[in-house]
Structure formats: C-alpha cells, structure tokens
Scaffold this motif. Structure first.
Motif, mmCIF file in Angstrom:
data_model
loop_
_atom_site.group_PDB
_atom_site.id
_atom_site.type_symbol
_atom_site.label_atom_id
_atom_site.label_comp_id
_atom_site.label_asym_id
_atom_site.label_seq_id
_atom_site.Cartn_x
_atom_site.Cartn_y
_atom_site.Cartn_z
ATOM 1 N N LYS A 229 0.698 -1.088 0.228
ATOM 2 C CA LYS A 229 -0.431 0.166 -0.213
ATOM 3 C C LYS A 229 0.772 1.180 0.281
ATOM 4 O O LYS A 229 0.094 2.481 0.000
ATOM 5 C CB LYS A 229 -0.887 0.041 1.261
ATOM 6 C CG LYS A 229 -2.079 -1.123 1.457
ATOM 7 C CD LYS A 229 -2.764 -1.154 2.444
ATOM 8 C CE LYS A 229 -4.412 -1.669 1.971
ATOM 9 N NZ LYS A 229 -5.112 -1.858 2.925
ATOM 10 N N GLY A 230 1.877 0.697 -0.111
ATOM 11 C CA GLY A 230 3.255 2.273 0.098
ATOM 12 C C GLY A 230 4.362 2.291 -0.061
ATOM 13 O O GLY A 230 4.380 0.665 -0.905
ATOM 14 N N PHE A 231 5.245 3.215 -0.366
ATOM 15 C CA PHE A 231 6.787 2.536 -0.606
ATOM 16 C C PHE A 231 7.359 3.666 0.397
ATOM 17 O O PHE A 231 7.511 4.872 1.002
ATOM 18 C CB PHE A 231 6.646 3.723 -1.997
ATOM 19 C CG PHE A 231 6.432 1.926 -3.297
ATOM 20 C CD1 PHE A 231 6.300 1.637 -3.547
ATOM 21 C CD2 PHE A 231 4.777 3.178 -3.150
ATOM 22 C CE1 PHE A 231 6.156 0.381 -4.726
ATOM 23 C CE2 PHE A 231 4.560 2.528 -4.886
ATOM 24 C CZ PHE A 231 5.113 1.056 -5.055
ATOM 25 N N ASN A 232 8.759 3.319 0.587
ATOM 26 C CA ASN A 232 10.016 4.040 0.993
ATOM 27 C C ASN A 232 10.654 4.879 -0.217
ATOM 28 O O ASN A 232 11.052 3.557 -1.474
ATOM 29 C CB ASN A 232 10.510 2.979 1.812
ATOM 30 C CG ASN A 232 9.819 3.061 3.428
ATOM 31 O OD1 ASN A 232 8.808 3.059 3.727
ATOM 32 N ND2 ASN A 232 10.563 1.746 3.629
ATOM 33 N N VAL A 233 11.214 6.243 -0.180
ATOM 34 C CA VAL A 233 11.708 6.180 -0.645
ATOM 35 C C VAL A 233 13.002 6.780 -0.303
ATOM 36 O O VAL A 233 13.054 8.053 0.954
ATOM 37 C CB VAL A 233 11.379 7.442 -1.546
ATOM 38 C CG1 VAL A 233 12.064 8.363 -2.546
ATOM 39 C CG2 VAL A 233 9.807 7.277 -1.994
ATOM 40 N N GLU A 234 14.382 6.752 -0.646
ATOM 41 C CA GLU A 234 15.749 7.554 -0.473
ATOM 42 C C GLU A 234 16.664 8.320 -1.234
ATOM 43 O O GLU A 234 16.372 7.393 -2.015
ATOM 44 C CB GLU A 234 17.212 5.709 0.396
ATOM 45 C CG GLU A 234 15.885 4.750 1.160
ATOM 46 C CD GLU A 234 17.251 4.435 2.584
ATOM 47 O OE1 GLU A 234 18.323 4.262 1.403
ATOM 48 O OE2 GLU A 234 17.032 3.301 3.157
ATOM 49 N N LEU A 235 16.124 9.271 -0.866
ATOM 50 C CA LEU A 235 17.226 10.047 -1.691
ATOM 51 C C LEU A 235 18.488 10.276 -1.463
ATOM 52 O O LEU A 235 19.063 10.822 -0.225
ATOM 53 C CB LEU A 235 16.428 11.241 -1.531
ATOM 54 C CG LEU A 235 15.204 11.508 -2.251
ATOM 55 C CD1 LEU A 235 14.286 13.013 -2.100
ATOM 56 C CD2 LEU A 235 14.799 10.753 -3.687
ATOM 57 N N THR A 236 19.231 10.754 -2.577
ATOM 58 C CA THR A 236 20.619 10.463 -2.300
ATOM 59 C C THR A 236 20.948 12.077 -2.698
ATOM 60 O O THR A 236 22.259 12.608 -1.762
ATOM 61 C CB THR A 236 21.785 9.271 -3.093
ATOM 62 O OG1 THR A 236 21.366 9.598 -4.507
ATOM 63 C CG2 THR A 236 21.791 8.538 -2.400
ATOM 64 N N ALA A 237 20.590 12.949 -2.994
ATOM 65 C CA ALA A 237 20.520 14.154 -2.891
ATOM 66 C C ALA A 237 18.601 14.709 -3.330
ATOM 67 O O ALA A 237 17.883 14.131 -3.426
ATOM 68 C CB ALA A 237 20.909 14.349 -4.589
ATOM 69 N N LEU A 238 18.536 15.905 -2.602
ATOM 70 C CA LEU A 238 17.582 16.735 -2.450
ATOM 71 C C LEU A 238 17.471 18.162 -3.897
ATOM 72 O O LEU A 238 17.879 18.818 -3.831
ATOM 73 C CB LEU A 238 17.022 17.954 -1.372
ATOM 74 C CG LEU A 238 17.190 16.576 0.181
ATOM 75 C CD1 LEU A 238 16.966 17.367 1.229
ATOM 76 C CD2 LEU A 238 15.979 16.206 -0.540
#
Length: 62
Positions: free
Chosen positions: A37-46
């Motif tokens: 029902k959802g996702f985890n998002v890991e960003l290396t840059a904003l």
C-alpha cells in the motif's frame, strides 16, 4: 517500517527540460511496503527544481 529488499523495485529521478532534450538525474531508490500500500523512498540528493519521476528499475547485466 517494512524491511527493504536488497535492491529497490523502482528508481527515483529528477527530470529537467522536456522531450528529447530532457536531462534525467538518478537521485534515489524506491522499495514497496510489505502490505503493497505504499513505498519507502531514499534520496541521495534533494532537488531544488525539476520533476521527481519514479520508474521501474531495469536489471542491468554486469
């Protein structure tokens, strides 16, 4: 918090420009939740501009 798979199912990109001249920069990975029902998002840059685009991950052959 759901346990992440070793590799993300999707990749996160910031896209600037349009059409053939668009520039895509990979900025992270995306993992689905165990309940679907959802996702985890890991960003290396904003990013400060452009569109955030999530695409299915393509397997690469080393």
């Amino acid at each position: 918090m759901a346990t992440k798979a070793k590799k993300p199912s999707h990749e996160a990109y910031v896209v600037t420009g349009e059409g053939e001249s668009a520039f895509w920069t990979k900025v992270g990975g995306v993992w689905p939740h165990d309940d679907g029902k959802g996702f985890n998002v890991e960003l290396t840059a904003l990013p400060v501009s452009g569109r955030l685009v999530i695409r299915e991950r393509k397997e690469t052959i080393p």
